[in-house]
Write a protein that holds these residues in place. Structure first.
Motif, PDB file in Angstrom:
ATOM      1  N   ARG A   1       0.890  -1.094   0.043  1.00  0.00           N
ATOM      2  CA  ARG A   1      -0.064  -0.123   0.072  1.00  0.00           C
ATOM      3  C   ARG A   1       1.032   1.137  -0.104  1.00  0.00           C
ATOM      4  O   ARG A   1       0.657   2.269  -0.583  1.00  0.00           O
ATOM      5  N   LEU A   2       2.036   1.251   0.693  1.00  0.00           N
ATOM      6  CA  LEU A   2       2.809   2.381   0.821  1.00  0.00           C
ATOM      7  C   LEU A   2       3.332   2.607  -0.687  1.00  0.00           C
ATOM      8  O   LEU A   2       3.437   3.721  -1.177  1.00  0.00           O
ATOM      9  N   ALA A   3       3.733   1.515  -1.275  1.00  0.00           N
ATOM     10  CA  ALA A   3       4.530   1.660  -2.532  1.00  0.00           C
ATOM     11  C   ALA A   3       3.193   2.409  -3.719  1.00  0.00           C
ATOM     12  O   ALA A   3       3.553   3.143  -4.335  1.00  0.00           O
ATOM     13  N   MET A   4       2.159   1.630  -3.535  1.00  0.00           N
ATOM     14  CA  MET A   4       0.981   2.322  -4.352  1.00  0.00           C
ATOM     15  C   MET A   4       0.714   3.809  -3.990  1.00  0.00           C
ATOM     16  O   MET A   4       0.583   4.779  -4.869  1.00  0.00           O
ATOM     17  N   ASN A   5       0.746   4.337  -2.734  1.00  0.00           N
ATOM     18  CA  ASN A   5       0.392   5.409  -2.292  1.00  0.00           C
ATOM     19  C   ASN A   5       1.516   6.756  -2.802  1.00  0.00           C
ATOM     20  O   ASN A   5       1.309   7.784  -3.051  1.00  0.00           O
ATOM     21  N   LEU A   6       2.942   6.130  -2.524  1.00  0.00           N
ATOM     22  CA  LEU A   6       3.781   7.215  -3.132  1.00  0.00           C
ATOM     23  C   LEU A   6       3.768   7.118  -4.438  1.00  0.00           C
ATOM     24  O   LEU A   6       4.010   8.431  -4.848  1.00  0.00           O
ATOM     25  N   GLY A   7       3.421   6.258  -5.298  1.00  0.00           N
ATOM     26  CA  GLY A   7       3.366   6.255  -6.802  1.00  0.00           C
ATOM     27  C   GLY A   7       2.231   7.183  -6.993  1.00  0.00           C
ATOM     28  O   GLY A   7       2.476   7.973  -7.958  1.00  0.00           O
ATOM     29  N   THR A   8       1.112   6.863  -6.469  1.00  0.00           N
ATOM     30  CA  THR A   8       0.030   7.741  -6.768  1.00  0.00           C
ATOM     31  C   THR A   8      -0.119   9.218  -6.362  1.00  0.00           C
ATOM     32  O   THR A   8      -0.424  10.051  -7.090  1.00  0.00           O
ATOM     33  N   THR A   9       0.682   9.409  -5.259  1.00  0.00           N
ATOM     34  CA  THR A   9       0.947  10.928  -4.831  1.00  0.00           C
ATOM     35  C   THR A   9       1.664  11.598  -5.810  1.00  0.00           C
ATOM     36  O   THR A   9       1.529  12.663  -6.158  1.00  0.00           O
ATOM     37  N   ALA A  10       2.742  10.943  -6.362  1.00  0.00           N
ATOM     38  CA  ALA A  10       3.789  11.588  -7.355  1.00  0.00           C
ATOM     39  C   ALA A  10       3.014  11.811  -8.643  1.00  0.00           C
ATOM     40  O   ALA A  10       3.590  12.474  -9.397  1.00  0.00           O
ATOM     41  N   ALA A  11       2.464  10.816  -9.303  1.00  0.00           N
ATOM     42  CA  ALA A  11       1.737  10.917 -10.527  1.00  0.00           C
ATOM     43  C   ALA A  11       1.119  12.145 -10.951  1.00  0.00           C
ATOM     44  O   ALA A  11       1.464  12.624 -12.099  1.00  0.00           O
ATOM     45  N   PRO A  12       0.331  12.796 -10.427  1.00  0.00           N
ATOM     46  CA  PRO A  12      -0.355  14.006 -10.701  1.00  0.00           C
ATOM     47  C   PRO A  12       0.679  15.118 -10.983  1.00  0.00           C
ATOM     48  O   PRO A  12       0.673  16.041 -12.018  1.00  0.00           O
ATOM     49  N   LEU A  13       1.919  15.203 -10.134  1.00  0.00           N
ATOM     50  CA  LEU A  13       2.880  16.128 -10.366  1.00  0.00           C
ATOM     51  C   LEU A  13       3.696  15.771 -11.733  1.00  0.00           C
ATOM     52  O   LEU A  13       3.895  16.834 -12.512  1.00  0.00           O
ATOM     53  N   ILE A  14       3.926  14.335 -11.960  1.00  0.00           N
ATOM     54  CA  ILE A  14       4.401  14.083 -13.115  1.00  0.00           C
ATOM     55  C   ILE A  14       3.581  14.533 -14.250  1.00  0.00           C
ATOM     56  O   ILE A  14       4.190  14.873 -15.472  1.00  0.00           O
TER      57      ILE A  14
END
Length: 433
Positions: free
Chosen positions: A154-167
């Motif tokens: 879940r942490l890996a998913m949350n970190l990726g999902t948090t950064a995705a909109p900025l990228i």
């Protein structure tokens, strides 16, 4: 490797020990889902793309987003069946290769009907990997570490999902095509991870092997999803997943409307949402280190009490302080119960139906996530702030469903993983003879 006794601590189930000792395939899954979520652009930017780049109306764009969500729920159900039939590795590969193709197609299809069809297919195929990944995590992880490994996942998913909109925003500033190319590349990266590092099924004495590949030919599960539905206790757990998602989503649907009606600026809403994200990312693993040793049923009940209670707290007068305290309560529910709720299908499932048990749980959570905002906004327009009391009542129903539908999750000893953890790129024993 042995399990800790219920209610005791066990250094072998700590955060770093779980990650360090995890098989290569588990580590690959964690890296793969993180990279994949870094490219999670479609759902975030779909409406903006269809209205600004394609020139469709707001209603058409919103409909397309709804179709994507519906496709995702169907994809989770299909993905669970696919994982049982062809294996998690093959299901992940099919999902990621298919997603890459459909995402690229969205940028180039000429008509609205074609866009809707491709978006639906992208939503469905792009979700095949989730039941497969969760099933593989369950199969490759000893029972005493499964809650913790799901917390790390879940942490890996949350970190990726948090950064995705900025990228994604950075890519859009250059070209919309780059957005879709980026998501396709992220999907292909996960597919490569599956090819190189995820394991093939281990041949066993009573299981015939394919004469060409040497892989075990898994017996066809009997009963399919009907067998899942015959497990009445698990059906109650599926109700838990639906309720959990439906009321959880009100922080995105009703909370901004309530705060706006109380005269609070959008900044305050953003701050409350950011508070939730910060606590989940920084604290969930630490909390899981403690609660992973508790009975699963007790963890779920505590989660529903805090979730329903935190949302019901919003009904009180008191301004921003009420919104902050309520958010802290349901965020505590998320970090306490989240990993256990998503690890539980693997605890409850018979081995031949593991993918279907996992897929049905993810599908019910997805269905709750899709219907929850609609129901919440409808209630807000009908009864105003009392909608939060209805959320509290739904949380109480979740408590009852969890009590009767879930076992402790600590009754059985740890079992050996049922898959060979040798990376697929290396020969398996059956292939080297």
């Amino acid at each position: 490797m042995t399990s800790a006794a219920p209610g005791t601590t066990d250094d072998s189930t700590g955060i770093w020990a779980t990650i360090r000792d995890a098989p290569l395939a588990v580590k690959a899954l964690l890296v793969g889902v993180f990279v994949n979520k870094l490219g999670w652009f479609l759902q975030v930017f779909l409406v903006l793309f269809l209205t600004t780049s394609k020139g469709f109306t707001d209603v058409q764009a919103g409909t397309a987003l709804g179709v994507y969500g519906a496709g995702s729920v169907v994809g989770l159900i299909i993905g669970g069946s696919l994982s049982d039939k062809v294996g998690p590795r093959a299901a992940v590969m099919i999902s990621m290769f298919g997603m890459a193709g459909f995402v690229l197609a969205i940028a180039y299809v000429p008509s609205y009907p074609a866009v809707v069809v491709v978006v639906a297919l992208a939503g469905a195929v792009g979700q095949f990997y989730r039941p497969a990944s969760a099933a593989l995590l369950t199969e490759l992880t000893p029972k005493n570490r499964q809650v913790m490994i799901f917390a790390v996942y879940r942490l890996a998913m949350n970190l990726g999902t948090t950064a995705a909109p900025l990228i994604g925003a950075a890519l859009v500033s250059i070209s919309w095509n780059l957005l879709f190319i980026g998501e396709a590349l992220a999907a292909l990266a996960y597919a490569v991870v599956a090819i190189v590092a995820l394991p093939k099924r281990r041949p066993v004495a009573d299981t015939p092997a394919d004469p060409v590949t040497g892989e075990a030919v898994a017996p066809e599960p009997t009963g399919g999803y009907l067998a899942v539905l015959r497990d009445y206790k698990y059906v109650l757990f599926l109700l838990c997943m639906f309720i959990n998602a439906a009321i959880y989503m009100q922080y995105l649907a009703v909370l901004p409307l309530h705060m706006k009606a109380d005269g609070l600026s959008t900044w305050w809403f953003s701050a409350v949402v950011a508070l939730n994200g910060f606590i989940v990312i920084t604290c969930e693993l630490l909390v899981t280190k403690v609660v992973q040793h508790w009975p699963a049923r007790m963890v779920a009940i505590i989660g529903f009490v805090l979730l329903g209670g935190g949302l019901a707290f919003y009904a009180l007068p008191g301004g921003i302080a009420i919104f902050v305290v309520g958010t802290l309560l349901w965020t505590l529910a998320e970090i306490i119960a989240g990993p256990t709720m998503f690890a539980y299908p693997g605890m409850a499932a018979p081995q031949p139906l593991l993918g279907r048990y996992v897929g049905s749980a993810h599908a019910m959570f997805g269905l709750g996530s899709a219907l929850g905002p609609f129901l919440g906004v409808w209630l807000w327009n009908s009864v105003g702030p009392q909608v939060w009391l209805w959320c509290g009542l739904a949380g109480a129903v979740g408590v009852v469903a969890a009590y009767f539908g879930m076992s402790s999750g600590t009754d059985e000893p740890a079992e050996e993983p049922v898959l060979d953890i040798t990376p697929a790129a290396e020969p398996l024993p059956s292939e080297s003879s």
